[in-house]
Design a protein around this motif. Structure first.
Motif, mmCIF file in Angstrom:
data_model
loop_
_atom_site.group_PDB
_atom_site.id
_atom_site.type_symbol
_atom_site.label_atom_id
_atom_site.label_comp_id
_atom_site.label_asym_id
_atom_site.label_seq_id
_atom_site.Cartn_x
_atom_site.Cartn_y
_atom_site.Cartn_z
ATOM 1 N N SER A 278 18.393 -4.133 17.552
ATOM 2 C CA SER A 278 17.507 -3.068 17.986
ATOM 3 C C SER A 278 16.070 -3.536 18.118
ATOM 4 C CB SER A 278 17.553 -1.922 16.975
ATOM 5 O OG SER A 278 17.044 -2.363 15.730
ATOM 6 N N GLY A 279 15.769 -4.761 17.648
ATOM 7 C CA GLY A 279 14.402 -5.254 17.684
ATOM 8 C C GLY A 279 13.609 -4.838 16.466
ATOM 9 N N GLN A 280 14.216 -4.025 15.583
ATOM 10 C CA GLN A 280 13.512 -3.595 14.380
ATOM 11 C C GLN A 280 13.695 -4.625 13.280
ATOM 12 O OE1 GLN A 280 15.219 0.351 13.716
ATOM 13 N NE2 GLN A 280 13.228 1.210 14.176
ATOM 14 N N SER A 281 12.675 -4.778 12.437
ATOM 15 C CA SER A 281 12.769 -5.687 11.305
ATOM 16 C C SER A 281 13.649 -5.076 10.221
ATOM 17 C CB SER A 281 11.372 -5.947 10.746
ATOM 18 O OG SER A 281 10.861 -4.770 10.141
ATOM 19 N N GLY A 282 14.056 -5.923 9.259
ATOM 20 C CA GLY A 282 14.838 -5.418 8.143
ATOM 21 C C GLY A 282 14.088 -4.359 7.357
ATOM 22 N N GLU A 284 11.850 -2.244 8.511
ATOM 23 C CA GLU A 284 11.848 -0.993 9.279
ATOM 24 C C GLU A 284 13.196 -0.294 9.185
ATOM 25 O OE1 GLU A 284 8.676 -2.032 12.835
ATOM 26 O OE2 GLU A 284 10.714 -2.805 12.963
ATOM 27 N N GLN A 285 14.272 -1.072 9.239
ATOM 28 C CA GLN A 285 15.600 -0.465 9.130
ATOM 29 C C GLN A 285 15.846 0.081 7.729
ATOM 30 O OE1 GLN A 285 18.686 -1.436 12.006
ATOM 31 N NE2 GLN A 285 18.360 -3.515 11.263
ATOM 32 N N ALA A 286 15.328 -0.614 6.708
ATOM 33 C CA ALA A 286 15.471 -0.110 5.340
ATOM 34 C C ALA A 286 14.759 1.228 5.186
ATOM 35 C CB ALA A 286 14.925 -1.129 4.342
ATOM 36 N N VAL A 301 26.526 -0.016 14.918
ATOM 37 C CA VAL A 301 27.606 -0.420 15.822
ATOM 38 C C VAL A 301 28.801 -0.848 14.985
ATOM 39 C CG1 VAL A 301 28.289 -2.006 17.661
ATOM 40 C CG2 VAL A 301 25.923 -1.182 17.514
ATOM 41 N N PRO A 302 29.983 -0.263 15.183
ATOM 42 C CA PRO A 302 31.145 -0.619 14.362
ATOM 43 C C PRO A 302 31.482 -2.112 14.434
ATOM 44 C CG PRO A 302 31.583 1.349 15.670
ATOM 45 C CD PRO A 302 30.292 0.773 16.170
ATOM 46 N N PHE A 303 31.892 -2.639 13.293
ATOM 47 C CA PHE A 303 32.386 -4.012 13.176
ATOM 48 C C PHE A 303 31.352 -5.068 13.549
ATOM 49 C CE2 PHE A 303 36.289 -2.208 12.158
ATOM 50 C CZ PHE A 303 36.586 -1.222 13.071
ATOM 51 N N GLN A 304 30.079 -4.764 13.300
ATOM 52 C CA GLN A 304 29.029 -5.776 13.459
ATOM 53 C C GLN A 304 28.111 -5.693 12.244
ATOM 54 O OE1 GLN A 304 27.071 -5.397 17.220
ATOM 55 N NE2 GLN A 304 28.819 -6.137 18.380
ATOM 56 N N ALA A 305 28.666 -6.002 11.063
ATOM 57 C CA ALA A 305 27.923 -5.810 9.825
ATOM 58 C C ALA A 305 26.999 -6.969 9.493
ATOM 59 C CB ALA A 305 28.896 -5.597 8.659
ATOM 60 N N ARG A 306 27.086 -8.059 10.252
ATOM 61 C CA ARG A 306 26.162 -9.161 10.004
ATOM 62 C C ARG A 306 24.848 -8.919 10.734
ATOM 63 N NH1 ARG A 306 28.847 -13.727 7.904
ATOM 64 N NH2 ARG A 306 31.112 -13.508 7.878
ATOM 65 N N GLY A 307 23.918 -9.831 10.585
ATOM 66 C CA GLY A 307 22.666 -9.747 11.335
ATOM 67 C C GLY A 307 21.740 -8.675 10.824
ATOM 68 N N GLY A 308 21.328 -7.758 11.720
ATOM 69 C CA GLY A 308 20.321 -6.765 11.376
ATOM 70 C C GLY A 308 20.729 -5.878 10.219
ATOM 71 N N PHE A 309 22.015 -5.519 10.117
ATOM 72 C CA PHE A 309 22.455 -4.647 9.029
ATOM 73 C C PHE A 309 22.287 -5.326 7.676
ATOM 74 C CE2 PHE A 309 25.735 -2.880 6.209
ATOM 75 C CZ PHE A 309 25.376 -1.542 6.234
ATOM 76 N N THR A 310 22.657 -6.590 7.594
ATOM 77 C CA THR A 310 22.496 -7.288 6.317
ATOM 78 C C THR A 310 21.030 -7.547 6.011
ATOM 79 O OG1 THR A 310 23.005 -9.335 7.517
ATOM 80 C CG2 THR A 310 24.775 -8.346 6.259
ATOM 81 N N ASP A 311 20.202 -7.721 7.046
ATOM 82 C CA ASP A 311 18.757 -7.804 6.836
ATOM 83 C C ASP A 311 18.246 -6.527 6.187
ATOM 84 O OD1 ASP A 311 18.345 -10.321 7.724
ATOM 85 O OD2 ASP A 311 17.371 -9.785 9.615
ATOM 86 N N LEU A 313 19.890 -4.501 4.239
ATOM 87 C CA LEU A 313 20.299 -4.474 2.831
ATOM 88 C C LEU A 313 19.391 -5.365 1.982
ATOM 89 C CD1 LEU A 313 24.184 -4.584 3.235
ATOM 90 C CD2 LEU A 313 22.776 -2.604 2.657
ATOM 91 N N ASP A 314 19.039 -6.529 2.508
ATOM 92 C CA ASP A 314 18.131 -7.416 1.781
ATOM 93 C C ASP A 314 16.774 -6.731 1.553
ATOM 94 O OD1 ASP A 314 20.025 -9.384 1.704
ATOM 95 O OD2 ASP A 314 19.255 -10.475 3.438
ATOM 96 N N SER A 315 16.260 -6.101 2.603
ATOM 97 C CA SER A 315 14.964 -5.426 2.489
ATOM 98 C C SER A 315 15.053 -4.231 1.544
ATOM 99 C CB SER A 315 14.491 -4.969 3.870
ATOM 100 O OG SER A 315 14.231 -6.074 4.712
ATOM 101 N N LEU A 316 16.187 -3.529 1.568
ATOM 102 C CA LEU A 316 16.375 -2.391 0.674
ATOM 103 C C LEU A 316 16.352 -2.845 -0.783
ATOM 104 C CD1 LEU A 316 16.962 0.663 0.563
ATOM 105 C CD2 LEU A 316 19.407 0.108 0.651
ATOM 106 N N ALA A 317 17.011 -3.970 -1.066
ATOM 107 C CA ALA A 317 16.991 -4.511 -2.429
ATOM 108 C C ALA A 317 15.581 -4.934 -2.828
ATOM 109 C CB ALA A 317 17.955 -5.690 -2.543
#
Length: 369
Positions: A278-282, A284-286, A301-311, A313-317
């Motif tokens: 989406s162009g958003q940083s981790g 911003e997504q957090a 997006v289903p079945f694309q849990a790597r990349g921005g989504f995991t970013d 989670l890292d930012s949320l932590a």
């Protein structure tokens, strides 16, 4: 008797069977002010033995640390390492036996990692680091470390053993500890950071230890008190543009402008493979997840849990760790961070991020009740 096995495993320059030929690190661009100060300190014999390079993620702190290692070992150093002598070339191809680069690793994925044998753990760390260095020799434009990687206490023990060795080639040894925040992967796990304190306080006369961190406040106060802090600022867009053109070969004007803008002065962001689609940083997504978790989940997006989504989670932590440092409910935050890290682990298996985000949102809400 020196234990030769403690030294980093160095790949040969060429291997007739694998045709492996190490590629040099990309050139260091920018940071002229910091480089001038470090070079001056080195030339005058006043370079601190324990340094912390602090600056935004992807700004080039570890590359700067390796530049300093090259300067220290260069046979004809001035304001810059010559880049031509044998020590310079060996540092640039990650083959110098007196330059030890420690990066976060994931021991949980390695066979036998659950054992309690100290020497076995050190051996596993040495193997993991050797594999990572070989990967970076082959592909010097490396992606950020994954969210579950850390500096386990076995890494620090390996560092301490190498610290006790005499230099193999030059007069000094240089230790680079990248992403030093990961000495404390979560609240209450300070054993690795504490094990490093003595070395930072009194390094051997022939050694320099360089830590790098995006968030120095995530380090223990006792660590901060033992290092000299060096701030590494963002690069000018002109420097990022030069790197994108000269090193990455990006010539399309529209793509170049977009990549440089997204990088925000951090060259490492140009080639990070985990940039959100989406162009958003981790971060911003957090923030989106915290504000409207279920809406965020439906937007994945289903079945694309790597990349921005995991970013995300890292930012949320990271947000939760910062909240704990500000005096938040430590018990609940530790539990919440563990939930996020469990989700991060599942994300590596490409679990549906819609479901994963929704379940995580419910679990976090229940933990706060």
């Amino acid at each position: 008797m020196v234990d030769k096995d403690l030294r980093p495993k160095v790949a040969p320059r060429t291997d007739p069977h694998t045709r492996f030929c190490p590629m040099p690190l990309p050139p260091l661009i920018g940071h002229e002010g910091v480089r001038t100060r470090l070079a001056g300190a080195h030339a005058s014999g006043k370079l601190p033995q324990a340094l912390l390079l602090a600056g935004p993620r992807g700004v080039g702190k570890q590359r700067l640390a390796l530049w300093l290692a090259q300067l220290i070992h260069c046979e004809t150093p001035r304001q810059e390492p010559c880049g031509q002598c044998r020590p310079c070339r060996m540092v640039l191809t990650l083959q110098h036996p007196d330059v030890h680069w420690f990066v976060p690793v994931e021991l949980s994925k390695r066979a036998g990692s659950g054992g309690s044998d100290v020497e076995k753990q050190i051996e596993l760390v040495a193997e993991a680091l050797a594999e990572e260095m070989n990967a970076r020799r082959e592909h010097p434009l490396y992606a950020p470390v994954v969210g579950l990687a850390s500096h386990p206490v076995a890494s620090v023990r390996l560092l301490l053993k190498r610290l006790a060795l005499t230099p193999a080639m030059g007069k000094r040894k240089v230790f680079v500890v990248g992403d030093a925040e990961r000495l404390i992967p979560q609240i209450g796990t300070e054993v690795a950071a504490n094990a490093l304190l003595k070395a930072l306080e009194e390094p051997p006369a022939d050694s320099v230890i360089i830590l790098t961190a995006a968030d120095p406040n995530a380090l223990l106060p006792t660590v901060l008190s033992r290092v000299v802090l060096v701030r590494v600022a963002r690069n000018a867009d002109s420097a990022v543009t030069a790197f994108a053109q000269q090193t990455m070969g990006i010539s399309n004007k529209a793509e170049l402008a977009q990549r440089v803008t997204t990088a925000e002065g951090c060259i490492g962001k140009l080639f990070a493979t985990s940039v959100p689609r989406s162009g958003q940083s981790g971060d911003e997504q957090a923030a989106r997840f915290v504000d409207a978790p279920l809406l965020f989940a439906l937007g994945q997006v289903p079945f694309q849990a790597r990349g921005g989504f995991t970013d995300m989670l890292d930012s949320l932590a990271d947000r939760m760790r910062s909240e704990a440092k500000r005096g938040g409910d430590t018990g609940k935050l530790v539990e919440a961070i563990a939930m996020v890290m469990d989700a991060r682990d599942l994300a590596q298996g490409n679990v549906n991020p819609q479901l994963l985000a929704a379940v995580l949102a419910e679990d976090l809400q229940a933990s706060r009740a």
